[in-house]
Design a protein around this motif. Structure first.
Motif, short mmCIF file in Angstrom:
data_model
loop_
_atom_site.label_atom_id
_atom_site.label_comp_id
_atom_site.label_asym_id
_atom_site.label_seq_id
_atom_site.Cartn_x
_atom_site.Cartn_y
_atom_site.Cartn_z
N LYS A 22 3.20 1.42 -14.62
CA LYS A 22 3.05 2.87 -14.81
C LYS A 22 4.41 3.53 -14.69
CE LYS A 22 0.93 7.10 -13.05
NZ LYS A 22 0.13 7.73 -11.97
N ILE A 23 4.78 4.30 -15.73
CA ILE A 23 6.07 4.99 -15.77
C ILE A 23 5.78 6.49 -15.84
CG2 ILE A 23 8.28 5.18 -16.97
CD1 ILE A 23 7.53 2.48 -18.35
N SER A 24 6.33 7.26 -14.90
CA SER A 24 6.06 8.70 -14.82
C SER A 24 7.35 9.49 -15.01
CB SER A 24 5.42 9.07 -13.48
OG SER A 24 4.17 8.44 -13.34
N ALA A 25 7.31 10.44 -15.94
CA ALA A 25 8.50 11.23 -16.23
C ALA A 25 8.78 12.27 -15.15
CB ALA A 25 8.34 11.92 -17.59
N ALA A 26 7.72 12.85 -14.57
CA ALA A 26 7.89 13.98 -13.66
C ALA A 26 8.78 13.64 -12.47
CB ALA A 26 6.53 14.47 -13.19
N ASP A 27 8.52 12.48 -11.84
CA ASP A 27 9.32 12.09 -10.68
C ASP A 27 10.16 10.84 -10.94
OD1 ASP A 27 7.32 10.24 -10.86
OD2 ASP A 27 6.53 10.54 -8.84
N ARG A 28 10.22 10.43 -12.21
CA ARG A 28 11.00 9.27 -12.63
C ARG A 28 10.65 8.03 -11.78
NH1 ARG A 28 16.95 11.20 -14.82
NH2 ARG A 28 16.11 12.66 -16.36
N SER A 29 9.37 7.80 -11.63
CA SER A 29 8.91 6.66 -10.84
C SER A 29 8.39 5.56 -11.74
CB SER A 29 7.82 7.10 -9.87
OG SER A 29 6.67 7.53 -10.57
N VAL A 30 8.46 4.34 -11.23
CA VAL A 30 7.93 3.18 -11.93
C VAL A 30 7.13 2.35 -10.93
CG1 VAL A 30 8.46 1.10 -13.24
CG2 VAL A 30 9.87 3.13 -13.53
N PHE A 31 5.89 2.05 -11.27
CA PHE A 31 5.05 1.21 -10.43
C PHE A 31 4.68 -0.05 -11.20
CE2 PHE A 31 4.68 5.24 -8.35
CZ PHE A 31 4.43 4.95 -7.02
N VAL A 32 4.93 -1.20 -10.61
CA VAL A 32 4.55 -2.48 -11.19
C VAL A 32 3.46 -3.08 -10.32
CG1 VAL A 32 5.31 -4.77 -11.90
CG2 VAL A 32 6.87 -2.82 -12.11
N ASP A 33 2.26 -3.17 -10.88
CA ASP A 33 1.10 -3.64 -10.10
C ASP A 33 0.97 -2.89 -8.78
OD1 ASP A 33 0.24 -5.44 -12.01
OD2 ASP A 33 1.43 -7.08 -11.22
N GLY A 34 1.18 -1.58 -8.84
CA GLY A 34 1.03 -0.74 -7.66
C GLY A 34 2.22 -0.66 -6.75
N ARG A 35 3.26 -1.48 -7.00
CA ARG A 35 4.47 -1.46 -6.17
C ARG A 35 5.50 -0.52 -6.78
NH1 ARG A 35 6.83 -6.06 -7.00
NH2 ARG A 35 5.35 -6.88 -8.50
N ASN A 36 6.01 0.42 -5.97
CA ASN A 36 7.01 1.37 -6.43
C ASN A 36 8.36 0.68 -6.57
OD1 ASN A 36 8.29 3.66 -7.16
ND2 ASN A 36 8.10 4.72 -5.22
N ILE A 37 8.97 0.81 -7.74
CA ILE A 37 10.26 0.17 -8.03
C ILE A 37 11.31 1.25 -8.23
CG2 ILE A 37 11.49 -1.44 -9.52
CD1 ILE A 37 9.14 -2.70 -8.07
N ALA A 38 12.48 1.12 -7.58
CA ALA A 38 13.55 2.10 -7.74
C ALA A 38 14.16 1.99 -9.13
CB ALA A 38 14.63 1.87 -6.68
N VAL A 39 14.41 3.14 -9.74
CA VAL A 39 14.98 3.16 -11.09
C VAL A 39 16.48 3.44 -11.05
CG1 VAL A 39 14.73 4.19 -13.39
CG2 VAL A 39 12.78 4.07 -11.86
N LYS A 40 17.00 3.84 -9.90
CA LYS A 40 18.37 4.35 -9.83
C LYS A 40 19.43 3.29 -10.06
CE LYS A 40 18.45 3.95 -4.80
NZ LYS A 40 18.62 4.68 -3.52
N ASP A 41 19.14 2.04 -9.72
CA ASP A 41 20.15 0.99 -9.83
C ASP A 41 20.31 0.51 -11.26
OD1 ASP A 41 18.85 -0.30 -6.78
OD2 ASP A 41 20.59 0.99 -7.07
N LYS A 42 21.53 0.21 -11.64
CA LYS A 42 21.80 -0.27 -12.99
C LYS A 42 21.54 -1.77 -13.08
CE LYS A 42 25.36 3.13 -14.09
NZ LYS A 42 26.76 3.33 -14.52
N ALA A 43 21.11 -2.20 -14.24
CA ALA A 43 21.00 -3.63 -14.57
C ALA A 43 20.21 -4.41 -13.54
CB ALA A 43 22.39 -4.23 -14.74
N VAL A 44 19.18 -3.80 -13.01
CA VAL A 44 18.29 -4.51 -12.10
C VAL A 44 17.15 -5.11 -12.90
CG1 VAL A 44 16.70 -4.27 -10.15
CG2 VAL A 44 18.86 -2.99 -10.18
#
Length: 249
Positions: free
Chosen positions: A83-105
């Motif tokens: 799940k990718i959300s524009a409002a808070d720039r969040s990404v959840f993979v199978d319910g786990r919140n993943i940080a988007v701020k890091d490059k090339a992760v």
């Protein structure tokens, strides 16, 4: 007008068209045996001077299918949900919140590591975070870019997509088309278009075939059926008129 879709065609050109949908409704973009992509349409923020019918992609739900295989056989179907959300720039993979701020992760799902990775990074020029979901062995890759308060979906690789894929975008991928004058023949549809440049978010301006809708802003006469045929119940729903993504019981 957004959402504005630019679909790569097999002959190297792009087919462009607009479908405004309905604010706060979810629509299917791609339905394929291996991947299902739905999008939640949102209106522009208050105060923005846009057409009253403008909408954007707010949240995106991706379901990816894979099998856990040994040398002898494939034992288990594995479904990964992103799940990718524009409002808070969040990404959840199978319910786990993943940080988007890091490059090339790179985040590898619990699927076969040789097959699927999820990459996070930023575009070089405008520092816009993005998410890349790639099914390496399957020939599928999609880029989801955070742009202001909405998302852009860019097709990076569709070589492995089924020729029977469907959805607002999927129905045009890997389809044989013929072009004569300003008419594009696709299966049983003849689409009128105008040749215009468009920005493809990845390289530079490309020539695009802007399909002309029969009337209105819902891609009438361009997509198969009506835009209401693509309405979904949730971000991870798969059942609709033209579905190609099925789950084993």
């Amino acid at each position: 007008m957004d959402p504005h879709f630019a679909i790569p065609l097999v002959n190297g050109l792009q087919l462009c068209y607009s479908l405004q949908g309905i604010p706060y409704f979810i629509f299917n973009l791609i339905s394929d045996p291996l991947i299902n992509i739905n999008a939640y349409f949102i209106p522009p923020k208050e105060g923005k001077k846009l057409q009253e019918y403008a909408t954007f992609l707010g949240d995106i739900g991706v379901m990816i299918k894979s099998s856990k295989c040994s040398i002898a056989k494939c034992e288990q179907e594995i479904i990964t949900k992103v799940k990718i959300s524009a409002a808070d720039r969040s990404v959840f993979v199978d319910g786990r919140n993943i940080a988007v701020k890091d490059k090339a992760v790179h985040v590898v799902t619990d699927m076969d590591v040789r097959d699927t990775t999820i990459e996070f990074g930023e575009t070089f020029k405008k520092k816009r975070p993005y998410v890349v979901i790639e099914l390496k062995q399957s020939g599928l890759a999609f880029k989801f870019q955070f742009t202001n308060e909405h998302l852009d979906l860019i097709v990076l690789d569709y070589s492995g997509i089924s020729k029977h894929s469907h959805g607002i975008m999927g129905q045009f991928l890997r389809r044989e088309v013929t072009i004569k004058d300003e008419t594009l023949q696709l299966n049983d549809r003849s689409l009128k278009f105008k040749r215009r440049p468009t920005w493809d978010f990845l390289t530079s301006n490309k020539l695009c075939l802007h399909a002309i809708s029969s009337h209105g802003y819902q891609a009438e006469g361009i997509i198969e059926g009506s835009y209401t045929d693509y309405i979904m119940d949730t971000l991870f729903s798969t059942n609709f008129k033209y579905r190609q993504f099925y789950l084993s019981v």
